[in-house]
Scaffold this active site. Structure first.
Site, PDB file in Angstrom:
ATOM      1  N   HIS A 289      11.919   0.168  20.292  1.00 39.15           N
ATOM      2  CA  HIS A 289      12.159  -1.173  20.805  1.00 39.15           C
ATOM      3  C   HIS A 289      11.051  -2.107  20.328  1.00 39.15           C
ATOM      4  O   HIS A 289      10.012  -1.664  19.826  1.00 39.15           O
ATOM      5  CB  HIS A 289      12.218  -1.151  22.336  1.00 39.15           C
TER       6      HIS A 289
ATOM      7  N   ASP B 286       9.098   6.231  23.052  1.00 43.23           N
ATOM      8  CA  ASP B 286       8.578   7.362  23.816  1.00 43.23           C
ATOM      9  C   ASP B 286       7.842   8.299  22.867  1.00 43.23           C
ATOM     10  O   ASP B 286       8.333   8.594  21.769  1.00 43.23           O
ATOM     11  CB  ASP B 286       9.724   8.129  24.486  1.00 43.23           C
TER      12      ASP B 286
ATOM     13  N   SER C 185      10.044  11.250  14.939  1.00 43.21           N
ATOM     14  CA  SER C 185       9.199  10.797  13.839  1.00 43.21           C
ATOM     15  C   SER C 185       8.013  10.034  14.415  1.00 43.21           C
ATOM     16  O   SER C 185       7.505  10.386  15.476  1.00 43.21           O
ATOM     17  CB  SER C 185      10.000   9.937  12.866  1.00 43.21           C
TER      18      SER C 185
END
Length: 590
Positions: free
Chosen positions: A403, A260, A558
Protein backbone atom coordinates in the site's frame (compact mmCIF):
# COMPACT_ATOMS: atom_id res chain seq x y z
CA UNK A 1 98.22 -103.07 -48.40
CA UNK A 2 94.46 -102.78 -48.52
CA UNK A 3 92.67 -101.10 -45.65
CA UNK A 4 90.25 -103.01 -43.54
CA UNK A 5 86.84 -101.60 -43.01
CA UNK A 6 86.17 -100.28 -39.59
CA UNK A 7 83.28 -101.89 -37.77
CA UNK A 8 81.36 -100.65 -34.77
CA UNK A 9 79.41 -102.44 -32.15
CA UNK A 10 76.14 -100.87 -31.21
CA UNK A 11 74.43 -101.16 -27.90
CA UNK A 12 71.68 -99.34 -26.13
CA UNK A 13 74.01 -98.21 -23.40
CA UNK A 14 76.71 -96.88 -25.70
CA UNK A 15 74.68 -95.13 -28.33
CA UNK A 16 75.55 -91.68 -27.15
CA UNK A 17 79.29 -92.36 -26.95
CA UNK A 18 79.53 -93.98 -30.41
CA UNK A 19 80.56 -91.56 -33.10
CA UNK A 20 78.43 -90.87 -36.08
CA UNK A 21 78.55 -94.01 -38.29
CA UNK A 22 78.55 -91.90 -41.40
CA UNK A 23 81.56 -89.90 -40.33
CA UNK A 24 83.99 -92.26 -41.99
CA UNK A 25 81.59 -93.71 -44.56
CA UNK A 26 79.17 -96.66 -44.57
CA UNK A 27 80.27 -100.28 -43.96
CA UNK A 28 78.69 -101.53 -47.13
CA UNK A 29 78.52 -99.23 -50.07
CA UNK A 30 76.11 -101.54 -51.76
CA UNK A 31 73.44 -100.92 -49.13
CA UNK A 32 73.57 -97.25 -48.29
CA UNK A 33 69.85 -96.84 -47.95
CA UNK A 34 69.31 -99.74 -45.60
CA UNK A 35 72.10 -98.52 -43.37
CA UNK A 36 70.65 -95.02 -43.38
CA UNK A 37 67.24 -96.41 -42.63
CA UNK A 38 68.59 -98.32 -39.67
CA UNK A 39 70.28 -95.23 -38.27
CA UNK A 40 67.17 -93.16 -38.76
CA UNK A 41 65.09 -95.78 -37.02
CA UNK A 42 67.46 -95.86 -34.07
CA UNK A 43 67.39 -92.07 -33.79
CA UNK A 44 63.62 -92.16 -34.00
CA UNK A 45 63.42 -94.69 -31.19
CA UNK A 46 65.67 -92.57 -29.00
CA UNK A 47 63.33 -89.54 -29.36
CA UNK A 48 59.79 -90.86 -28.93
CA UNK A 49 58.36 -87.63 -27.46
CA UNK A 50 59.40 -85.51 -30.39
CA UNK A 51 58.05 -88.11 -32.79
CA UNK A 52 54.67 -88.17 -31.07
CA UNK A 53 54.63 -84.38 -31.09
CA UNK A 54 55.37 -84.26 -34.80
CA UNK A 55 52.78 -86.96 -35.46
CA UNK A 56 50.17 -85.10 -33.51
CA UNK A 57 51.12 -81.93 -35.30
CA UNK A 58 51.23 -83.16 -38.83
CA UNK A 59 48.82 -86.14 -38.51
CA UNK A 60 51.30 -88.58 -40.00
CA UNK A 61 52.99 -91.76 -38.82
CA UNK A 62 56.49 -90.74 -39.76
CA UNK A 63 57.99 -87.32 -40.16
CA UNK A 64 61.60 -86.48 -40.66
CA UNK A 65 62.56 -83.16 -39.19
CA UNK A 66 64.87 -81.37 -41.51
CA UNK A 67 67.39 -79.08 -39.90
CA UNK A 68 66.47 -75.37 -39.97
CA UNK A 69 68.86 -72.78 -41.22
CA UNK A 70 69.48 -70.27 -38.42
CA UNK A 71 68.59 -66.70 -39.40
CA UNK A 72 69.87 -63.85 -37.24
CA UNK A 73 67.23 -61.50 -35.79
CA UNK A 74 67.89 -58.12 -37.31
CA UNK A 75 67.24 -54.98 -35.28
CA UNK A 76 65.20 -52.37 -37.13
CA UNK A 77 67.45 -49.64 -35.80
CA UNK A 78 70.63 -51.49 -36.74
CA UNK A 79 71.13 -49.14 -39.65
CA UNK A 80 70.70 -45.86 -37.84
CA UNK A 81 68.97 -43.02 -39.62
CA UNK A 82 71.01 -40.56 -37.57
CA UNK A 83 74.61 -39.84 -38.30
CA UNK A 84 77.22 -37.50 -37.04
CA UNK A 85 77.77 -34.28 -38.86
CA UNK A 86 80.95 -34.93 -40.84
CA UNK A 87 83.78 -32.43 -40.81
CA UNK A 88 83.97 -31.06 -44.31
CA UNK A 89 87.03 -28.92 -43.84
CA UNK A 90 90.11 -29.58 -41.75
CA UNK A 91 90.39 -25.93 -40.85
CA UNK A 92 86.93 -25.99 -39.31
CA UNK A 93 87.53 -29.17 -37.35
CA UNK A 94 88.20 -27.39 -34.07
CA UNK A 95 85.38 -24.88 -34.52
CA UNK A 96 82.05 -25.95 -33.02
CA UNK A 97 79.21 -25.54 -35.47
CA UNK A 98 75.85 -24.06 -34.65
CA UNK A 99 74.32 -27.51 -34.68
CA UNK A 100 76.49 -28.57 -31.73
CA UNK A 101 75.16 -25.65 -29.70
CA UNK A 102 71.55 -26.82 -30.03
CA UNK A 103 69.94 -29.90 -28.51
CA UNK A 104 70.52 -32.81 -30.89
CA UNK A 105 72.10 -30.33 -33.24
CA UNK A 106 74.91 -32.72 -34.19
CA UNK A 107 72.50 -35.19 -35.72
CA UNK A 108 70.88 -35.16 -39.10
CA UNK A 109 68.66 -37.50 -41.00
CA UNK A 110 70.67 -39.87 -43.16
CA UNK A 111 69.84 -40.45 -46.80
CA UNK A 112 70.05 -44.16 -46.19
CA UNK A 113 66.61 -45.63 -45.64
CA UNK A 114 65.51 -48.98 -44.33
CA UNK A 115 66.32 -50.68 -47.59
CA UNK A 116 66.67 -54.08 -45.97
CA UNK A 117 63.44 -53.86 -43.97
CA UNK A 118 60.43 -55.87 -44.87
CA UNK A 119 58.31 -54.02 -47.41
CA UNK A 120 55.10 -55.13 -45.70
CA UNK A 121 56.37 -53.83 -42.38
CA UNK A 122 57.30 -50.52 -43.96
CA UNK A 123 53.84 -50.18 -45.48
CA UNK A 124 52.19 -51.04 -42.18
CA UNK A 125 54.27 -48.52 -40.27
CA UNK A 126 53.48 -45.90 -42.87
CA UNK A 127 49.75 -46.56 -42.57
CA UNK A 128 49.93 -46.45 -38.78
CA UNK A 129 51.78 -43.15 -38.93
CA UNK A 130 49.29 -41.66 -41.37
CA UNK A 131 46.37 -42.85 -39.23
CA UNK A 132 47.91 -41.36 -36.13
CA UNK A 133 48.47 -38.03 -37.86
CA UNK A 134 44.92 -38.10 -39.22
CA UNK A 135 43.46 -38.75 -35.78
CA UNK A 136 45.62 -36.02 -34.30
CA UNK A 137 44.42 -33.58 -36.94
CA UNK A 138 40.78 -34.57 -36.41
CA UNK A 139 41.11 -34.10 -32.66
CA UNK A 140 42.76 -30.72 -33.09
CA UNK A 141 40.20 -29.57 -35.65
CA UNK A 142 37.25 -30.85 -33.62
CA UNK A 143 38.38 -29.28 -30.36
CA UNK A 144 39.18 -25.96 -32.05
CA UNK A 145 35.87 -25.85 -33.93
CA UNK A 146 33.84 -26.72 -30.86
CA UNK A 147 35.69 -24.10 -28.82
CA UNK A 148 34.98 -21.40 -31.39
CA UNK A 149 31.32 -22.35 -31.81
CA UNK A 150 30.60 -22.68 -28.09
CA UNK A 151 32.50 -19.48 -27.39
CA UNK A 152 30.40 -17.63 -29.95
CA UNK A 153 27.15 -19.02 -28.53
CA UNK A 154 28.22 -18.07 -25.00
CA UNK A 155 29.17 -14.56 -26.12
CA UNK A 156 25.80 -14.13 -27.87
CA UNK A 157 23.86 -15.30 -24.83
CA UNK A 158 25.97 -13.09 -22.59
CA UNK A 159 25.34 -10.09 -24.85
CA UNK A 160 21.59 -10.71 -24.98
CA UNK A 161 21.47 -10.96 -21.20
CA UNK A 162 23.44 -7.75 -20.83
CA UNK A 163 26.42 -9.39 -19.14
CA UNK A 164 28.86 -7.69 -21.51
CA UNK A 165 28.61 -4.56 -19.38
CA UNK A 166 30.67 -4.48 -16.23
CA UNK A 167 28.45 -4.64 -13.17
CA UNK A 168 30.15 -3.57 -9.93
CA UNK A 169 27.57 -5.57 -7.97
CA UNK A 170 28.13 -8.80 -9.86
CA UNK A 171 27.83 -11.89 -7.69
CA UNK A 172 31.24 -13.21 -6.72
CA UNK A 173 30.48 -16.12 -4.39
CA UNK A 174 33.10 -17.06 -1.85
CA UNK A 175 32.03 -20.72 -1.71
CA UNK A 176 30.99 -23.31 -4.24
CA UNK A 177 27.53 -23.52 -2.67
CA UNK A 178 26.75 -19.89 -3.54
CA UNK A 179 28.41 -20.25 -6.94
CA UNK A 180 26.19 -23.23 -7.76
CA UNK A 181 23.15 -21.28 -6.54
CA UNK A 182 24.00 -18.23 -8.66
CA UNK A 183 24.39 -20.46 -11.74
CA UNK A 184 20.85 -21.85 -11.47
CA UNK A 185 18.22 -20.62 -13.99
CA UNK A 186 16.21 -18.91 -11.26
CA UNK A 187 14.08 -16.82 -13.63
CA UNK A 188 13.00 -19.91 -15.55
CA UNK A 189 12.28 -21.74 -12.31
CA UNK A 190 10.22 -18.78 -11.09
CA UNK A 191 8.21 -18.67 -14.33
CA UNK A 192 7.51 -22.40 -14.09
CA UNK A 193 6.51 -21.98 -10.46
CA UNK A 194 4.13 -19.19 -11.46
CA UNK A 195 2.54 -21.44 -14.07
CA UNK A 196 2.18 -24.24 -11.53
CA UNK A 197 0.50 -21.83 -9.10
CA UNK A 198 -1.98 -20.84 -11.82
CA UNK A 199 -3.22 -24.42 -12.32
CA UNK A 200 -6.78 -24.72 -11.05
CA UNK A 201 -7.17 -27.22 -8.24
CA UNK A 202 -10.13 -29.55 -7.71
CA UNK A 203 -12.67 -28.11 -5.30
CA UNK A 204 -12.31 -30.94 -2.79
CA UNK A 205 -8.54 -30.43 -2.41
CA UNK A 206 -8.47 -26.63 -2.18
CA UNK A 207 -9.38 -26.15 1.45
CA UNK A 208 -7.05 -28.87 2.84
CA UNK A 209 -4.14 -27.62 0.71
CA UNK A 210 -4.55 -24.01 1.76
CA UNK A 211 -4.86 -24.96 5.41
CA UNK A 212 -1.65 -26.99 5.23
CA UNK A 213 0.11 -24.03 3.60
CA UNK A 214 -1.29 -21.69 6.26
CA UNK A 215 -0.08 -23.95 9.04
CA UNK A 216 3.43 -24.14 7.58
CA UNK A 217 3.91 -20.42 6.90
CA UNK A 218 1.69 -18.92 9.59
CA UNK A 219 -1.12 -17.41 7.50
CA UNK A 220 -3.87 -15.68 9.48
CA UNK A 221 -7.09 -16.98 7.91
CA UNK A 222 -9.37 -14.95 10.19
CA UNK A 223 -8.55 -11.62 8.51
CA UNK A 224 -9.34 -12.80 4.98
CA UNK A 225 -12.08 -10.85 3.24
CA UNK A 226 -13.38 -14.04 1.65
CA UNK A 227 -13.07 -16.83 4.24
CA UNK A 228 -14.33 -19.52 1.85
CA UNK A 229 -11.10 -21.32 0.92
CA UNK A 230 -12.78 -23.39 -1.78
CA UNK A 231 -13.49 -20.22 -3.78
CA UNK A 232 -9.78 -19.68 -4.51
CA UNK A 233 -9.20 -21.59 -7.73
CA UNK A 234 -5.44 -21.91 -7.45
CA UNK A 235 -2.49 -21.09 -5.24
CA UNK A 236 -1.86 -17.82 -7.05
CA UNK A 237 -5.27 -16.46 -6.06
CA UNK A 238 -4.73 -17.58 -2.48
CA UNK A 239 -1.32 -15.88 -2.34
CA UNK A 240 -2.82 -12.64 -3.65
CA UNK A 241 -5.80 -12.74 -1.29
CA UNK A 242 -7.55 -9.64 0.00
CA UNK A 243 -8.06 -8.89 3.67
CA UNK A 244 -10.84 -7.11 5.52
CA UNK A 245 -10.69 -3.30 5.26
CA UNK A 246 -10.67 -2.89 9.03
CA UNK A 247 -7.91 -5.50 9.48
CA UNK A 248 -5.22 -2.88 8.80
CA UNK A 249 -6.04 0.48 10.42
CA UNK A 250 -3.97 3.38 9.11
CA UNK A 251 -2.00 5.35 11.69
CA UNK A 252 -2.02 9.14 11.85
CA UNK A 253 1.73 9.53 11.29
CA UNK A 254 3.30 11.02 8.20
CA UNK A 255 4.82 7.68 7.16
CA UNK A 256 3.31 4.21 7.62
CA UNK A 257 4.36 0.71 6.67
CA UNK A 258 3.60 -0.18 3.04
CA UNK A 259 3.41 -3.95 3.67
CA UNK A 260 3.31 -6.71 6.23
CA UNK A 261 6.76 -8.03 6.98
CA UNK A 262 9.94 -7.82 8.99
CA UNK A 263 12.10 -4.70 9.17
CA UNK A 264 15.53 -5.61 7.85
CA UNK A 265 17.24 -2.21 7.84
CA UNK A 266 16.48 1.49 8.14
CA UNK A 267 18.43 4.69 8.55
CA UNK A 268 19.96 7.64 6.73
CA UNK A 269 21.52 7.43 3.28
CA UNK A 270 25.16 8.43 3.71
CA UNK A 271 27.40 9.31 0.76
CA UNK A 272 24.80 7.94 -1.62
CA UNK A 273 25.09 4.43 -0.14
CA UNK A 274 22.39 2.31 1.50
CA UNK A 275 23.53 -0.18 4.10
CA UNK A 276 22.38 -3.71 3.29
CA UNK A 277 23.99 -5.30 6.33
CA UNK A 278 26.87 -4.20 8.51
CA UNK A 279 29.89 -3.67 6.27
CA UNK A 280 27.93 -4.19 3.03
CA UNK A 281 26.33 -1.34 1.05
CA UNK A 282 24.90 -0.59 -2.39
CA UNK A 283 24.47 2.65 -4.29
CA UNK A 284 21.20 4.54 -4.37
CA UNK A 285 21.93 5.41 -7.99
CA UNK A 286 22.07 1.71 -8.85
CA UNK A 287 18.84 1.01 -6.96
CA UNK A 288 16.78 3.80 -8.50
CA UNK A 289 18.59 4.11 -11.81
CA UNK A 290 19.31 7.80 -11.43
CA UNK A 291 22.50 7.67 -13.48
CA UNK A 292 21.20 5.20 -16.06
CA UNK A 293 22.29 6.56 -19.43
CA UNK A 294 20.45 4.26 -21.80
CA UNK A 295 17.17 2.43 -22.05
CA UNK A 296 16.10 -0.76 -23.76
CA UNK A 297 13.19 1.12 -25.36
CA UNK A 298 11.99 4.73 -25.65
CA UNK A 299 10.13 6.23 -22.71
CA UNK A 300 6.38 6.40 -23.22
CA UNK A 301 3.56 8.09 -21.33
CA UNK A 302 0.98 5.73 -19.92
CA UNK A 303 -2.61 6.50 -20.86
CA UNK A 304 -5.48 6.28 -18.40
CA UNK A 305 -9.18 5.66 -18.81
CA UNK A 306 -10.16 9.21 -17.91
CA UNK A 307 -9.40 12.66 -19.30
CA UNK A 308 -7.00 14.56 -17.07
CA UNK A 309 -8.30 17.88 -18.45
CA UNK A 310 -11.76 17.19 -17.14
CA UNK A 311 -12.90 19.81 -14.63
CA UNK A 312 -13.84 17.18 -12.05
CA UNK A 313 -10.40 15.59 -12.26
CA UNK A 314 -8.70 18.98 -11.93
CA UNK A 315 -10.71 19.86 -8.82
CA UNK A 316 -9.95 16.44 -7.34
CA UNK A 317 -6.24 16.96 -7.87
CA UNK A 318 -6.38 20.47 -6.39
CA UNK A 319 -8.10 19.15 -3.30
CA UNK A 320 -5.58 16.32 -3.03
CA UNK A 321 -2.70 18.80 -3.23
CA UNK A 322 -4.20 21.12 -0.61
CA UNK A 323 -5.00 18.36 1.86
CA UNK A 324 -1.58 16.76 1.63
CA UNK A 325 0.44 19.95 1.35
CA UNK A 326 1.72 19.12 -2.14
CA UNK A 327 2.55 21.95 -4.53
CA UNK A 328 1.95 21.12 -8.16
CA UNK A 329 4.05 24.10 -9.26
CA UNK A 330 7.26 22.30 -8.17
CA UNK A 331 8.15 25.19 -5.80
CA UNK A 332 8.48 22.85 -2.85
CA UNK A 333 10.83 20.60 -4.80
CA UNK A 334 13.41 23.31 -5.42
CA UNK A 335 13.03 25.45 -2.31
CA UNK A 336 11.52 28.66 -3.66
CA UNK A 337 12.37 30.94 -6.53
CA UNK A 338 15.90 31.02 -7.84
CA UNK A 339 17.81 30.45 -11.06
CA UNK A 340 17.10 26.75 -10.66
CA UNK A 341 13.37 27.22 -10.05
CA UNK A 342 11.04 25.91 -12.74
CA UNK A 343 7.25 25.87 -12.70
CA UNK A 344 5.62 23.06 -14.59
CA UNK A 345 3.02 25.27 -16.28
CA UNK A 346 5.25 28.30 -16.79
CA UNK A 347 8.18 26.84 -18.72
CA UNK A 348 9.10 28.54 -21.98
CA UNK A 349 11.79 27.54 -24.45
CA UNK A 350 13.61 29.06 -27.34
CA UNK A 351 12.99 27.55 -30.72
CA UNK A 352 16.26 25.87 -31.60
CA UNK A 353 14.72 24.06 -34.59
CA UNK A 354 14.66 20.79 -32.68
CA UNK A 355 10.88 20.53 -32.55
CA UNK A 356 10.64 21.07 -28.80
CA UNK A 357 9.33 24.64 -28.68
CA UNK A 358 5.55 24.79 -28.51
CA UNK A 359 4.70 28.38 -27.65
CA UNK A 360 3.92 29.27 -24.05
CA UNK A 361 3.08 25.70 -22.99
CA UNK A 362 5.91 23.36 -22.11
CA UNK A 363 6.20 19.97 -23.79
CA UNK A 364 6.10 16.91 -21.57
CA UNK A 365 9.58 15.85 -22.63
CA UNK A 366 10.99 19.14 -21.35
CA UNK A 367 8.99 18.92 -18.14
CA UNK A 368 10.18 15.39 -17.51
CA UNK A 369 13.75 16.32 -18.28
CA UNK A 370 13.59 19.14 -15.73
CA UNK A 371 11.87 16.90 -13.17
CA UNK A 372 14.43 14.15 -13.73
CA UNK A 373 17.24 16.66 -13.31
CA UNK A 374 15.90 18.18 -10.11
CA UNK A 375 14.12 15.36 -8.29
CA UNK A 376 16.83 12.68 -8.05
CA UNK A 377 19.35 15.06 -6.49
CA UNK A 378 17.34 16.90 -3.83
CA UNK A 379 20.25 17.23 -1.41
CA UNK A 380 21.69 20.02 -3.56
CA UNK A 381 18.54 22.08 -2.93
CA UNK A 382 17.73 20.92 0.61
CA UNK A 383 20.74 21.49 2.78
CA UNK A 384 18.73 20.85 5.95
CA UNK A 385 17.13 17.63 4.81
CA UNK A 386 18.31 14.05 4.61
CA UNK A 387 17.56 11.00 2.53
CA UNK A 388 16.16 8.10 4.54
CA UNK A 389 15.58 4.48 3.67
CA UNK A 390 13.69 1.48 5.08
CA UNK A 391 13.71 -2.16 3.94
CA UNK A 392 10.78 -4.48 4.75
CA UNK A 393 10.86 -8.19 3.93
CA UNK A 394 7.63 -10.07 3.12
CA UNK A 395 7.63 -13.74 4.11
CA UNK A 396 5.63 -16.33 2.11
CA UNK A 397 2.88 -16.34 4.73
CA UNK A 398 2.44 -12.56 4.90
CA UNK A 399 -0.20 -10.44 3.22
CA UNK A 400 1.25 -9.90 -0.26
CA UNK A 401 -0.27 -6.54 -1.19
CA UNK A 402 1.69 -3.31 -0.76
CA UNK A 403 0.00 0.00 0.00
CA UNK A 404 0.97 3.63 -0.25
CA UNK A 405 3.06 4.59 2.80
CA UNK A 406 2.05 8.25 2.55
CA UNK A 407 0.18 10.68 0.34
CA UNK A 408 2.42 11.36 -2.63
CA UNK A 409 2.53 11.64 -6.42
CA UNK A 410 4.37 9.11 -8.56
CA UNK A 411 5.57 10.54 -11.84
CA UNK A 412 7.88 7.88 -13.23
CA UNK A 413 8.15 4.10 -13.31
CA UNK A 414 11.37 2.25 -14.03
CA UNK A 415 11.33 -1.50 -14.57
CA UNK A 416 14.80 -3.01 -14.09
CA UNK A 417 15.41 -6.41 -15.71
CA UNK A 418 17.62 -8.43 -13.40
CA UNK A 419 18.06 -11.68 -11.55
CA UNK A 420 15.65 -13.35 -9.16
CA UNK A 421 17.81 -14.32 -6.22
CA UNK A 422 16.17 -15.11 -2.94
CA UNK A 423 15.82 -12.11 -0.63
CA UNK A 424 15.78 -14.19 2.53
CA UNK A 425 17.89 -12.76 5.38
CA UNK A 426 20.63 -15.35 4.80
CA UNK A 427 21.21 -14.21 1.22
CA UNK A 428 21.03 -10.55 2.22
CA UNK A 429 23.95 -11.17 4.55
CA UNK A 430 25.86 -13.12 1.90
CA UNK A 431 25.27 -11.53 -1.53
CA UNK A 432 26.36 -7.91 -1.84
CA UNK A 433 24.03 -5.59 -3.74
CA UNK A 434 21.20 -8.12 -3.71
CA UNK A 435 18.45 -5.55 -4.26
CA UNK A 436 20.42 -3.98 -7.11
CA UNK A 437 20.86 -7.33 -8.87
CA UNK A 438 17.25 -8.49 -8.63
CA UNK A 439 14.40 -7.51 -10.90
CA UNK A 440 12.52 -4.56 -9.44
CA UNK A 441 10.06 -1.76 -10.19
CA UNK A 442 11.02 1.72 -8.99
CA UNK A 443 8.13 4.16 -8.53
CA UNK A 444 9.60 7.66 -8.35
CA UNK A 445 7.81 10.86 -7.39
CA UNK A 446 7.49 13.45 -4.67
CA UNK A 447 5.63 14.23 -1.48
CA UNK A 448 5.27 17.38 0.58
CA UNK A 449 8.82 17.14 1.94
CA UNK A 450 10.57 16.44 -1.35
CA UNK A 451 11.66 13.35 -3.21
CA UNK A 452 9.87 10.05 -2.56
CA UNK A 453 10.30 6.58 -4.05
CA UNK A 454 8.99 3.09 -3.46
CA UNK A 455 10.76 0.03 -4.90
CA UNK A 456 9.11 -3.42 -4.89
CA UNK A 457 11.91 -5.96 -5.42
CA UNK A 458 11.33 -9.37 -7.00
CA UNK A 459 12.69 -12.64 -5.67
CA UNK A 460 12.85 -16.35 -6.44
CA UNK A 461 9.43 -17.89 -7.20
CA UNK A 462 7.81 -14.46 -7.36
CA UNK A 463 5.54 -14.86 -10.38
CA UNK A 464 5.19 -11.14 -11.01
CA UNK A 465 5.03 -7.68 -9.47
CA UNK A 466 1.64 -6.04 -9.92
CA UNK A 467 0.98 -2.28 -10.01
CA UNK A 468 -2.76 -1.72 -10.16
CA UNK A 469 -2.76 1.49 -12.20
CA UNK A 470 0.03 0.46 -14.63
CA UNK A 471 -1.42 -1.79 -17.32
CA UNK A 472 1.80 -1.88 -19.35
CA UNK A 473 3.93 -3.34 -16.57
CA UNK A 474 4.76 -7.03 -16.96
CA UNK A 475 7.57 -8.55 -14.93
CA UNK A 476 9.37 -11.90 -15.00
CA UNK A 477 8.65 -12.41 -18.69
CA UNK A 478 10.72 -13.55 -21.66
CA UNK A 479 9.67 -10.92 -24.20
CA UNK A 480 9.12 -7.22 -23.74
CA UNK A 481 5.67 -5.65 -23.70
CA UNK A 482 3.90 -4.92 -26.99
CA UNK A 483 4.08 -1.19 -26.30
CA UNK A 484 7.87 -1.22 -26.45
CA UNK A 485 8.08 -3.68 -29.35
CA UNK A 486 5.73 -1.52 -31.41
CA UNK A 487 7.72 1.66 -30.84
CA UNK A 488 10.33 2.93 -33.23
CA UNK A 489 13.76 1.39 -33.31
CA UNK A 490 16.18 2.28 -30.56
CA UNK A 491 19.86 1.71 -30.11
CA UNK A 492 22.05 1.40 -27.04
CA UNK A 493 22.83 5.11 -26.98
CA UNK A 494 19.19 6.08 -26.41
CA UNK A 495 19.16 8.72 -23.65
CA UNK A 496 17.26 8.25 -20.42
CA UNK A 497 14.56 10.71 -21.48
CA UNK A 498 14.15 10.96 -25.23
CA UNK A 499 13.37 14.17 -27.08
CA UNK A 500 10.10 12.73 -28.28
CA UNK A 501 7.18 11.47 -26.23
CA UNK A 502 5.63 8.14 -27.12
CA UNK A 503 2.05 7.86 -25.97
CA UNK A 504 0.36 4.51 -25.70
CA UNK A 505 -2.46 5.60 -28.04
CA UNK A 506 -0.05 6.57 -30.80
CA UNK A 507 1.80 3.30 -30.45
CA UNK A 508 -1.25 1.05 -30.32
CA UNK A 509 -2.68 2.53 -33.53
CA UNK A 510 -0.49 0.10 -35.42
CA UNK A 511 -2.68 -2.56 -36.95
CA UNK A 512 -2.48 -6.18 -35.96
CA UNK A 513 -0.99 -7.15 -39.30
CA UNK A 514 1.76 -4.57 -38.93
CA UNK A 515 2.46 -5.68 -35.38
CA UNK A 516 2.69 -9.32 -36.37
CA UNK A 517 5.39 -8.37 -38.83
CA UNK A 518 7.43 -6.86 -36.04
CA UNK A 519 9.33 -9.45 -34.04
CA UNK A 520 9.11 -9.09 -30.29
CA UNK A 521 12.47 -8.63 -28.68
CA UNK A 522 13.64 -10.65 -25.74
CA UNK A 523 14.21 -8.90 -22.46
CA UNK A 524 17.86 -8.18 -21.79
CA UNK A 525 19.29 -8.32 -18.32
CA UNK A 526 20.57 -5.09 -16.75
CA UNK A 527 18.32 -2.95 -18.95
CA UNK A 528 15.55 -0.52 -18.00
CA UNK A 529 12.03 0.02 -19.35
CA UNK A 530 10.52 3.35 -18.43
CA UNK A 531 7.06 4.89 -18.40
CA UNK A 532 5.73 8.21 -17.13
CA UNK A 533 2.41 8.98 -15.43
CA UNK A 534 2.09 12.57 -16.61
CA UNK A 535 -1.22 11.83 -18.35
CA UNK A 536 -2.77 10.88 -15.02
CA UNK A 537 -2.93 14.51 -13.88
CA UNK A 538 -2.08 17.66 -15.78
CA UNK A 539 -2.06 19.51 -12.50
CA UNK A 540 0.19 17.21 -10.44
CA UNK A 541 2.27 15.77 -13.28
CA UNK A 542 1.77 12.21 -12.07
CA UNK A 543 -0.53 9.68 -10.47
CA UNK A 544 -1.73 10.74 -6.97
CA UNK A 545 -1.62 8.09 -4.24
CA UNK A 546 -3.30 8.45 -0.86
CA UNK A 547 -1.88 7.06 2.36
CA UNK A 548 -2.96 3.46 2.82
CA UNK A 549 -4.17 3.07 -0.77
CA UNK A 550 -3.70 -0.39 -2.30
CA UNK A 551 -1.02 0.04 -4.99
CA UNK A 552 -0.33 -3.55 -6.02
CA UNK A 553 1.40 -6.63 -4.74
CA UNK A 554 3.52 -9.71 -5.23
CA UNK A 555 2.44 -13.17 -6.31
CA UNK A 556 4.64 -14.42 -3.47
CA UNK A 557 6.78 -12.91 -0.71
CA UNK A 558 9.50 -10.39 -1.51
CA UNK A 559 10.84 -7.00 -0.34
CA UNK A 560 9.82 -3.34 -0.42
CA UNK A 561 12.45 -0.57 -0.20
CA UNK A 562 11.51 3.02 0.64
CA UNK A 563 13.85 5.91 -0.18
CA UNK A 564 12.54 9.37 0.66
CA UNK A 565 13.56 12.86 1.61
CA UNK A 566 12.56 14.39 4.92
CA UNK A 567 13.74 17.09 7.33
CA UNK A 568 16.49 16.31 9.78
CA UNK A 569 14.09 16.00 12.70
CA UNK A 570 12.46 12.88 11.22
CA UNK A 571 13.02 9.81 13.40
CA UNK A 572 12.14 6.15 12.88
CA UNK A 573 10.29 4.38 15.68
CA UNK A 574 11.42 0.91 14.54
CA UNK A 575 13.78 -1.86 15.54
CA UNK A 576 15.69 -4.18 13.24
CA UNK A 577 13.87 -7.50 13.06
CA UNK A 578 10.56 -6.03 14.19
CA UNK A 579 7.35 -7.31 12.58
CA UNK A 580 5.20 -4.55 11.09
CA UNK A 581 1.84 -4.47 9.35
CA UNK A 582 0.27 -2.26 6.72
CA UNK A 583 -0.69 1.12 8.17
CA UNK A 584 1.60 0.88 11.20
CA UNK A 585 3.61 4.03 11.84
CA UNK A 586 7.26 3.90 10.75
CA UNK A 587 8.32 7.25 12.20
CA UNK A 588 7.55 10.91 12.67
CA UNK A 589 8.96 14.33 13.40
CA UNK A 590 10.31 15.26 16.81
Amino acid sequence: MPLKPISFRWSKTSVRSVPNPFMYGPDNLNKPLSRASQMAERVHQQTPSSTNYQQRRYFSYYYYQFPKIPRPKRNMLYYSTWSRNPVTNASNANKPSKRHMLPFGSFKISKRSFANANQKLKTKLKKLKMGKERRRFIRWWTVTSLTIVLGGVYAKIKYERGDHEENPYKIRPQSWHLYAYSALPLKTISRLWGQVNSINLPVWIRSPSYRVYSAIFGVNLDEMENPDLSSYKNLSEFFYRDIKPDARPIADGDLVSPADGKVLKFGVVENGEIEQVKGMTYSIDALLGIDTGKLAAPTHSLNFDYNSDDETIVKRDEEFAKINGISYSMDDLVGGNSKSTYHMNELTYKDEHDGTAAGERASFSKELRVAEELTPNPVEYFRKKNLYFAVIYLAPGDYHHFHSPTSWVTTLRRHFIGELFSVAPFFQKTLQGLFVLNERVALLGYWKYGFFSMVPVGATNVGSIVVNFDKDLKTNDIYEHEVYSSASSVNESTPLLDQKDYSANDILTITNSEYEDKKRKKLRKNTVYEATYTNASRLLGGYPLSKGQDIGGFKLGSTVVLVFEAPENFKFNLKVGEKVKVGQSLGGFV
